[in-house]
Design a protein around this motif. Structure first.
Motif: not given
Lengths: 294, 294
Positions: B69-81, B112-118
């Motif tokens: 579940f790491f299909t998250v753009p770089e930033g705090p949310a990705r660091r959490v993942a 993980g899926g496509i990030p929300q809104g992308s």
């Protein structure tokens, strides 16, 4: 209201409950210039009457849905299926002749699932090969192109054992491109990691017989057959896929084919207007101008 | 009652509502010798307590579900993942050490899926590459194997952008096989026209980290996440796929992982008994005897 894109074709499934005469009337009345028809509707009107109505509409004919469903072991049931496909070939030829110039004698082929009680997916796929070998000469004689449609893998067991564009191209390979082509339907193939490569291959092999567009959203509805949406309402990257299909050389009509109970429950004129809008915003910007080449 | 196959492992998801202690107790009590665990259950018990209970059970540990579940753009949310994945690596190492001899330090990774809104599926897939590059050295240091699981394409938008075994192998390619492997889960890959070829490739590249079995039936339930069945209750050809996986050299535990509300609603002991039976009739006959080689 947006003017309809000149390459937009309404697939009749999008306005499922409109009888043929109404479907033609509404489509032409909205300024759309092409339509893809379904056999049940054509047969309800009778083929000669359907051809007459189509000719009178001034619309191009972009495809007939559908032949196929020939994953049946040899025997009487398979003979019935093959004869039904022969009738579909004949219908396609007559409708293409009745449509306006630029009509395409394309019969969309949905393979069928695994036979009841069987687990032999490989065997079911080989039944498709055999059926194509039997039907291709007849399609060729009628001037009809059989368009193999890979369906989303969630339909592999009960609807279509052709699951990827690459597999459809492999199945088409023994036949002349004018006789057996493939359908690129965004809903079915958008997820495929090989998609760009296989669309390019389809172009090189001159196999793209139809490009169909509709969108994917989750959660899926309870009936996954009805999971399609207007272009732009979901997650499919129409810019990328449309560019790939253009790059591959396809310049024909582009059908919007949507199975969705909510959309079917709206008046067909509303569905047509929304289709024009969705296509205009999600697909048209990525189409080359007529005559342009990259 | 059939004696459980010595290679059968119960994935804890199959008996979702049993807390860890009960899951271990029931599994061992049924004569099964291996279990795959889920992080929520391990964390509910606390990692040290989970390791203690596992050690006490005498069971092998076949995998931890799940990282990713790491299909998250770089930033705090990705660091959490990414930090969550680091914890999962550590949990896997400790549980594998606590399990009986033959335990596998395998962490199942769901992308993980496509990030929300992308709509950028290609971009989401590249986020998986980046995440693996970051995590692989840490997995290697911990002696843990990251097992990339291709999920059925119907989950591509919201759950896993890894959709085929071939794609998983491409993603694994930059890393040592002991550090990044793949999962072959029949439910997710059975439909793939490339399956036999890609399983053979996975064997040649020494990438098969886990083989999971459950069955596919239609119609799909309203929630397609819960569409899995006991082996033998659907259309999957376990003979063919199991032969392919054996041929590819996999000799580890084989997990049964079923998400199905009706099965969850039966007592866990019943689900275990049915799993033993289904595995025994649908999978065991196609397994080589211990030590045998073709």
């Amino acid at each position: 209201m947006t003017a309809p894109d000149p390459r937009l074709s309404i697939n009749q499934a999008t306005i499922k409950y409109a009888p043929l005469a109404e479907a033609l009337h509404l489509t032409a009345g909205a300024g759309i210039t092409s339509i893809g028809l379904w056999r049940d509707s054509v047969e309800a009107a009778s083929l000669p009457e359907a051809a007459r109505l189509l000719a009178g509409s001034g619309l191009r004919f972009s495809s007939l849905c559908r032949g196929g469903f020939f994953t049946v072991p040899e025997g009487p049931a398979r003979r019935v299926a093959m004869d039904d496909n022969r009738r579909a070939i004949e219908e396609t030829a007559q409708l293409a002749a009745a449509g306006a110039p630029g009509s395409a004698a394309v019969l969309v082929m949905v393979a069928g699932g695994i036979p009841q009680g069987s687990r032999d997916l490989v065997g079911a796929r080989s039944m498709v090969e055999d059926a194509l070998a039997e039907l291709a000469p007849e399609a060729q004689a009628a001037g009809v192109r059989l368009a193999l449609e890979p369906l989303h893998p969630m339909y592999a067991s009960d609807r279509a054992v052709i699951s990827t564009l690459g597999q459809a191209l492999d199945l088409a390979a023994p036949f002349a491109p004018a006789v057996v082509g493939v359908v690129v339907d965004t809903f079915h193939v958008w997820w495929d990691p090989e998609l760009t490569k296989q669309i390019a291959r389809a172009g090189q092999e001159d196999r793209i017989a139809s490009y169909q567009v509709c969108d994917w959203q989750t959660p899926l509805p309870a009936d996954v057959l009805l999971a399609r949406h207007y272009p732009g309402d979901g997650v499919i990257d129409f810019a990328a896929i449309t560019a790939d299909v253009q790059e591959a050389g396809y310049r024909g009509d582009i059908e919007v084919e949507i199975f969705n109970q909510e959309i079917w429950d709206t008046p067909p004129g509303t569905a047509i207007a929304r289709t024009i809008e969705g296509f205009g915003s999600a697909v048209s910007p990525h189409l080359l101008q007529a005559g342009a080449r990259r």
